[in-house]
Design an enzyme around this catalytic site. Structure first.
Site, PDB file in Angstrom:
ATOM      1  N   LYS A 129      12.726 -10.718  -7.791  1.00  0.00           N
ATOM      2  CA  LYS A 129      12.809 -10.537  -9.251  1.00  0.00           C
ATOM      3  C   LYS A 129      14.238 -10.114  -9.623  1.00  0.00           C
ATOM      4  O   LYS A 129      15.032  -9.757  -8.750  1.00  0.00           O
ATOM      5  CB  LYS A 129      11.785  -9.514  -9.719  1.00  0.00           C
ATOM      6  CG  LYS A 129      12.015  -8.107  -9.231  1.00  0.00           C
ATOM      7  CD  LYS A 129      10.790  -7.249  -9.480  1.00  0.00           C
ATOM      8  CE  LYS A 129      10.947  -5.887  -8.873  1.00  0.00           C
ATOM      9  NZ  LYS A 129      11.173  -4.817  -9.827  1.00  0.00           N
TER      10      LYS A 129
ATOM     11  N   TYR B  85      41.804   7.722 -19.139  1.00  0.00           N
ATOM     12  CA  TYR B  85      41.276   8.199 -20.421  1.00  0.00           C
ATOM     13  C   TYR B  85      40.739   9.615 -20.281  1.00  0.00           C
ATOM     14  O   TYR B  85      40.052   9.938 -19.294  1.00  0.00           O
ATOM     15  CB  TYR B  85      40.144   7.288 -20.895  1.00  0.00           C
ATOM     16  CG  TYR B  85      40.621   5.934 -21.379  1.00  0.00           C
ATOM     17  CD1 TYR B  85      41.481   5.829 -22.462  1.00  0.00           C
ATOM     18  CD2 TYR B  85      40.199   4.774 -20.746  1.00  0.00           C
ATOM     19  CE1 TYR B  85      41.911   4.585 -22.915  1.00  0.00           C
ATOM     20  CE2 TYR B  85      40.618   3.534 -21.180  1.00  0.00           C
ATOM     21  CZ  TYR B  85      41.479   3.442 -22.276  1.00  0.00           C
ATOM     22  OH  TYR B  85      41.899   2.225 -22.710  1.00  0.00           O
TER      23      TYR B  85
HETATM   24  C1  LIG Z   1       4.863  -4.701  -7.967  1.00  0.00           C
HETATM   25  C2  LIG Z   1       6.102  -4.524  -7.139  1.00  0.00           C
HETATM   26  N1  LIG Z   1       6.044  -4.750  -5.824  1.00  0.00           N
HETATM   27  C3  LIG Z   1       7.123  -4.598  -5.026  1.00  0.00           C
HETATM   28  C4  LIG Z   1       8.324  -4.194  -5.539  1.00  0.00           C
HETATM   29  C5  LIG Z   1       9.495  -4.010  -4.598  1.00  0.00           C
HETATM   30  O1  LIG Z   1       9.862  -2.670  -4.559  1.00  0.00           O
HETATM   31  P1  LIG Z   1      11.097  -2.214  -3.654  1.00  0.00           P
HETATM   32  O2  LIG Z   1      12.291  -2.897  -4.200  1.00  0.00           O
HETATM   33  O3  LIG Z   1      11.163  -0.735  -3.864  1.00  0.00           O
HETATM   34  O4  LIG Z   1      10.764  -2.633  -2.276  1.00  0.00           O
HETATM   35  C6  LIG Z   1       8.426  -3.932  -6.905  1.00  0.00           C
HETATM   36  C7  LIG Z   1       9.705  -3.456  -7.441  1.00  0.00           C
HETATM   37  O5  LIG Z   1       9.796  -2.655  -8.323  1.00  0.00           O
HETATM   38  C8  LIG Z   1       7.292  -4.106  -7.729  1.00  0.00           C
HETATM   39  O6  LIG Z   1       7.343  -3.877  -9.049  1.00  0.00           O
END
Ligand SMILES: Cc1ncc(COP(=O)(O)O)c(C=O)c1O
Length: 363
Positions: free
Chosen positions: A35, A252
């Site tokens: 994602k 700055y």
């Molecule tokens: C439903 C779900 N599964 C897995 C993950 C993966 O988590 P991580 O990046 O902490 O392994 C996420 C990430 O937020 C998630 O929302």
């Protein structure tokens, strides 16, 4: 010549980190969580390193299309499921598996016309109170789904709020097991922290941040402890050098004052490149592979660095903001994130569009 800043995505490190998930959960199948454009790495760039996964988990339908366009025929899971009824048509067309976390999504499935029943992951809210059916509502959601001709296999899933911290996962695992004990179907519980810290290995594990070379429980543990490798390098060069006298200030707000004569370098990297503006003096970076720290405030396009530990450095010297230095030195993104009061996840997702990113296989 373009500004010297660039990012590298290390395919071999992605493959290595994924293999760590496999090693820790040898009987499970592994979702590579991609994602947010593969946590900022770029789905297309990360794909080469992650293609050994059993499936890809993501949120956006457009990202699912991109994974299919790369030729991936295996499982793809939509972690938040459909956002509206029409999304189910694309799920049917691209053979996407999807999470079902609320009654509206069950209603949409019931109304969906398809010849091909969908594989769904029924999500339980076992304590995080974000998405999912409560343990008491879970069974009736499962029964309703199970009666739908639009639904094929139902897998059971939950997500942990505290796998990386002292609260741990016990209460949520107990809630999940209580509500699912006699339900059939594959299970998926573990994110990276649960894989690394709690040894959870149910049927499908979801390896996100660990795949990208960041320790979910930093600073308690670092990537060396978990045997992970940085998958992203952000690097630039010195574009100027300043010789300070005692009492001179930098940047700055003049937030840094030299206590004695000091050489500093100016790096072509600022918050408009995605570097955290809240990184205060002494945020670590590497100059020609030597660890040193920032001085003063980060500005839009530049930041300043103490050159005392690296006296030979000058204009053109390579600066590693995070990742892999020119001689293979490692500066973990977690070190930088911690100094800036944030987490590695945020930094890797925030590299700005103006920074060119290249995939490499050189590590
Ligand atoms: C439903 C779900 N599964 C897995 C993950 C993966 O988590 P991580 O990046 O902490 O392994 C996420 C990430 O937020 C998630 O929302």
């Amino acid at each position: 010549m373009p500004r010297p800043i660039e990012a590298l995505v290390h395919a071999d490190a992605l493959a290595h980190n994924l293999s760590r998930a496999r090693m820790l959960a040898p009987d499970a199948r592994v979702w590579a969580v991609v994602k947010a454009n593969a946590y900022g790495h770029g789905i297309e760039r990360a794909f080469d390193g992650l293609r050994g996964a059993d499936g890809f988990a993501l949120l956006d339908l457009s990202e699912a299309e991109r994974v299919r366009d790369l030729g991936w025929r295996g499982p793809i899971l939509l972690l938040e499921g459909a956002f509206e009824v029409r999304d189910l048509e694309l799920c049917s067309r691209l053979n996407l598996w999807h999470v079902v976390h609320c009654t509206e999504q069950i209603d949409w499935l019931a109304a969906h016309k398809t010849h091909q029943p969908h594989r769904v992951f029924l999500k339980m809210n076992s304590g995080m109170n974000r998405l999912g059916f409560t343990p008491t509502a879970y069974r009736s959601a499962w029964t309703r789904l199970n009666a739908l001709p639009q639904v094929d296999e139902i897998s059971l899933m939950t997500h942990f709020s505290d796998a990386d911290g002292p609260r741990g996962v016990t209460m949520q695992v107990e809630a999940f097991e209580w509500a699912t004990q006699d339900l059939p179907g594959e299970r998926s519980l573990a994110n990276s922290a649960a894989i690394l810290r709690h040894g959870l290995k149910n049927d499908w594990v979801r390896a996100g941040i660990m795949s990208y070379g960041s320790a979910p429980d930093f600073p308690e543990h670092d990537i060396r402890h978990w045997q992970l490798r940085p998958t992203m390098t952000l690097r630039s060069r010195l574009i100027a050098v300043q010789q300070l006298k005692a009492g001179d200030t930098v940047g700055y707000g003049s937030s840094y004052t030299a206590r004695e004569a000091q050489r500093i370098g100016i790096v072509a990297c600022g918050y408009a490149d995605g570097y955290p503006r809240h990184a205060g003096t002494d945020t670590p970076l590497l100059v020609d592979g030597v660890r040193t720290g920032t001085v003063g405030r980060v500005s839009m396009d530049m930041l300043a660095v103490d050159l005392a530990p690296v006296p030979a450095a000058g204009v053109g010297s390579e600066v590693t903001l995070w990742g892999r230095g020119p001689g293979g030195q490692i500066l973990s993104i977690d070190d930088v994130a911690h100094a800036a009061g944030t987490i590695g996840y945020e930094l890797m997702c925030a590299v700005a569009p103006r920074v060119p990113i290249h995939a490499t296989r050189d590590d």
